[in-house]
Scaffold this motif. Structure first.
Motif, short mmCIF file in Angstrom:
data_model
loop_
_atom_site.label_atom_id
_atom_site.label_comp_id
_atom_site.label_asym_id
_atom_site.label_seq_id
_atom_site.Cartn_x
_atom_site.Cartn_y
_atom_site.Cartn_z
N ALA A 1 0.82 -1.21 0.00
CA ALA A 1 0.00 0.00 0.00
C ALA A 1 0.86 1.26 0.00
O ALA A 1 0.45 2.30 -0.52
N LEU A 2 2.04 1.18 0.56
CA LEU A 2 2.94 2.33 0.63
C LEU A 2 3.87 2.44 -0.58
O LEU A 2 4.50 3.47 -0.79
N GLU A 3 3.95 1.39 -1.35
CA GLU A 3 4.97 1.28 -2.39
C GLU A 3 5.00 2.46 -3.35
O GLU A 3 6.06 3.06 -3.58
N ASP A 4 3.87 2.84 -3.94
CA ASP A 4 3.86 3.94 -4.90
C ASP A 4 4.28 5.25 -4.27
O ASP A 4 5.04 6.03 -4.84
N LYS A 5 3.76 5.50 -3.08
CA LYS A 5 4.07 6.74 -2.38
C LYS A 5 5.57 6.81 -2.08
O LYS A 5 6.22 7.84 -2.27
N LEU A 6 6.12 5.71 -1.63
CA LEU A 6 7.53 5.69 -1.26
C LEU A 6 8.45 5.83 -2.47
O LEU A 6 9.53 6.40 -2.37
N ALA B 1 1.76 8.99 7.14
CA ALA B 1 1.71 10.42 7.46
C ALA B 1 3.07 11.08 7.23
O ALA B 1 3.15 12.18 6.65
N LYS B 2 4.13 10.44 7.68
CA LYS B 2 5.48 11.00 7.50
C LYS B 2 5.86 11.05 6.02
O LYS B 2 6.50 12.00 5.56
N ALA B 3 5.46 10.02 5.26
CA ALA B 3 5.74 10.01 3.83
C ALA B 3 4.97 11.14 3.14
O ALA B 3 5.50 11.82 2.25
N ASP B 4 3.71 11.36 3.55
CA ASP B 4 2.92 12.47 3.00
C ASP B 4 3.58 13.81 3.28
O ASP B 4 3.64 14.68 2.41
N ILE C 1 13.10 7.45 6.75
CA ILE C 1 11.76 7.83 7.20
C ILE C 1 11.11 6.67 7.96
O ILE C 1 10.58 6.84 9.05
N ILE C 2 11.18 5.49 7.38
CA ILE C 2 10.57 4.31 8.01
C ILE C 2 11.27 3.99 9.32
O ILE C 2 10.60 3.76 10.35
N ASN C 3 12.59 3.98 9.31
CA ASN C 3 13.33 3.67 10.54
C ASN C 3 13.07 4.68 11.64
O ASN C 3 12.95 4.32 12.81
N ASP C 4 12.95 5.96 11.28
CA ASP C 4 12.65 6.99 12.28
C ASP C 4 11.32 6.68 12.97
O ASP C 4 11.22 6.76 14.20
N VAL C 5 10.31 6.35 12.20
CA VAL C 5 8.99 6.03 12.78
C VAL C 5 9.08 4.76 13.61
O VAL C 5 8.60 4.71 14.76
N LEU C 6 9.68 3.72 13.07
CA LEU C 6 9.76 2.45 13.79
C LEU C 6 10.52 2.58 15.10
O LEU C 6 10.08 2.09 16.13
N ASN D 1 16.18 9.12 1.09
CA ASN D 1 16.28 7.77 1.61
C ASN D 1 15.00 7.40 2.37
O ASN D 1 14.77 7.87 3.47
N VAL D 2 14.18 6.56 1.76
CA VAL D 2 12.91 6.14 2.34
C VAL D 2 13.16 5.33 3.62
O VAL D 2 12.39 5.41 4.57
N GLU D 3 14.21 4.57 3.63
CA GLU D 3 14.51 3.76 4.81
C GLU D 3 14.67 4.64 6.05
O GLU D 3 14.25 4.24 7.14
#
Length: 133
Positions: free
Chosen positions: A14-19, A122-125, A29-34, A25-27
């Motif tokens: 579901a996130l693939e297109d947005k990312l 939300a962070k990706a947006d 953003i994801i790592n920060d949230v995780l 570096n998308v990683e």
């Protein structure tokens, strides 16, 4: 007993297109949230489901009983050494023998996954809006 959160490709579809639209570096953003929000959400959700005995002693539920290990695109939450006994009610062992398994760690993780994915969205947006300015 530990719980481990890792992204599976199916969860990311579901996130693939947005990312893909994000140039940075998308990683990160994801790592920060995780590693910030995710660990906190899962830990709080686990503690909320933990049993609290009637004994007059220091209880895990009120004592920050977990530690976390961070890794790329995931994390693991484990009881601190003095709280290793948490496996017993979770697996219905020891004094919990014959009682129903409580699985508070697994259920706490499951109940947090949607919130974590929403936060990543939300962070990706936010990042996409910044890039479009």
């Amino acid at each position: 007993m530990t719980v481990r959160f890792e992204f599976d490709y199916k969860e990311l579809s579901a996130l693939e297109d947005k990312l893909r639209k994000l140039p940075d570096n998308v990683e990160k953003i994801i790592n920060d949230v995780l590693h910030k929000t995710g660990i906190e959400l899962v830990t709080d959700s686990i503690i909320e489901r933990m049993p609290l005995s009637d004994k007059k002693k220091k209880h895990a539920k009120t004592s920050k009983p977990f530690r976390s290990e961070k890794f790329n695109l995931g994390f693991e939450i484990k009881p601190k050494r003095q709280f290793y006994y948490l496996v017993f009610p979770n697996d219905a062992l020891g004094t919990s023998l014959g009682k129903n398994e409580q699985e508070f760690m697994e259920i706490g993780l499951e109940r947090s996954i949607n919130k974590i994915v929403e936060e990543i969205n939300a962070k990706a947006d936010e990042k996409l809006k910044e890039e479009l300015k």
